[in-house]
Design an enzyme around this catalytic site. Structure first.
Site: not given
Ligand code: NAD
Length: 262
Positions: A48, A163, A167, A198
């Site tokens: 991370d 975004y 994606k 999250t």
């Molecule tokens: N939460 C949702 O509703 C949702 C829906 C569809 C897809 N996603 C995807 O799931 C993944 C995780 O989302 P989440 O909701 O857990 O997000 P979050 O923000 O809760 O956690 C994301 C993590 O990624 C880390 N991060 C950010 N930029 C980074 C970088 N450049 N290098 C390394 N680490 C980095 C952050 O520090 C954090 O710990 C993402 O790709 C997001 O697009 C999330």
């Protein structure tokens, strides 16, 4: 031998001794995947950009989990992350490209710096991960790559232009890499989550005058009437990483409570 952290009696142990790198594993979906993989017996590199969060997750999981600081938008940082797996484990079996960020804007309102940052972290970060992991997986006789796409790759989400583009790119890149490397025993798939409970969603809803109403609207757009849990995404990731998914290649596994079925 002690039970792996987070293991429940009902969980299978499909990932025993597998070596897995998970990006964005310090929070949210990535953290749930790290927990589930460890519970199923995997050795996990909790990677991370927030090294404190990565360390706290690795500590919670206990050995053999390791923390690693990475910025997936920088190629040398991703190369070093994969290099760490080689140093620690002499190889790799699973890569989860989960790290991602988003910004809220339609196309004309998206500034070029925001556009580049979202594309750099989500799409180029996924590309860097695959670019550096595939030679290693190939050398080891195969493996699994799981990319984190989104329903935003399948339907238009309002005010999420960059975004959605990022994606959608991940979904297309997943399919391209899947056909290129299936013959080498490397399975590349992606997951398309709906709205998952999250810290990311917490940050978004906090930005509204009425956070509870914003959350309720997110719940209502999913036919099962609630947010998806991070653990439900982690269960899909564990399946895709396991031999049970041996014929699942180039797929986009939708886990969205029916959101895109409407
Ligand atoms: N939460 C949702 O509703 C949702 C829906 C569809 C897809 N996603 C995807 O799931 C993944 C995780 O989302 P989440 O909701 O857990 O997000 P979050 O923000 O809760 O956690 C994301 C993590 O990624 C880390 N991060 C950010 N930029 C980074 C970088 N450049 N290098 C390394 N680490 C980095 C952050 O520090 C954090 O710990 C993402 O790709 C997001 O697009 C999330």
């Amino acid at each position: 031998m002690p039970e792996p952290a987070g293991a429940e009696d009902w969980m299978p142990r499909r990932l025993a001794a597998r070596r897995a790198v998970i990006t964005g594993a310090g929070a949210g979906i990535g953290r749930a995947i790290a927990r589930r993989f460890a519970a199923e017996g995997a050795r996990v590199l909790v990677a991370d950009i927030d090294s404190g969060e990565a360390e706290s997750v690795a500590r919670e999981l206990g050995p053999p989990a390791l923390a690693h600081a990475v910025d997936v938008s920088r190629e040398e940082s991703v190369a070093a992350m994969i290099g760490r797996a080689v140093d620690e484990w002499q190889g790799l079996d699973v890569l989860v490209n989960n790290a991602g960020i988003g910004i809220a804007a339609n196309t004309p309102d998206t500034g070029i710096e925001d556009w580049r940052r979202v594309l750099d972290v989500c799409l180029t970060g996924t590309f860097f991960g695959m670019k550096h992991a595939i030679p290693l997986l190939r050398a080891g006789g195969g493996g699994a790559i799981i990319n984190m796409s989104s329903v935003a790759a399948i339907v238009g989400v309002a005010d999420r232009a960059a975004y959605c583009a990022a994606k959608g790119g991940i979904l297309a890149l997943t399919r391209a890499a899947a056909v290129d490397h299936a013959g080498e025993g490397i399975r590349v798939n992606c997951i398309a989550p709906g709205t998952v409970d999250t810290p990311w969603i917490e940050r978004i809803t906090r930005g509204y005058d009425d956070p509870a109403a914003a959350r309720a609207a997110m719940e209502a757009r999913q036919p099962h009437g609630r947010l998806v849990s991070p653990e439900e995404i982690a269960a899909m990731a564990a399946y895709l990483a396991s031999d049970e998914a041996a014929s699942v290649i180039g797929a986009a596994m939708v886990v969205d409570g029916g959101m895109t079925a409407r």
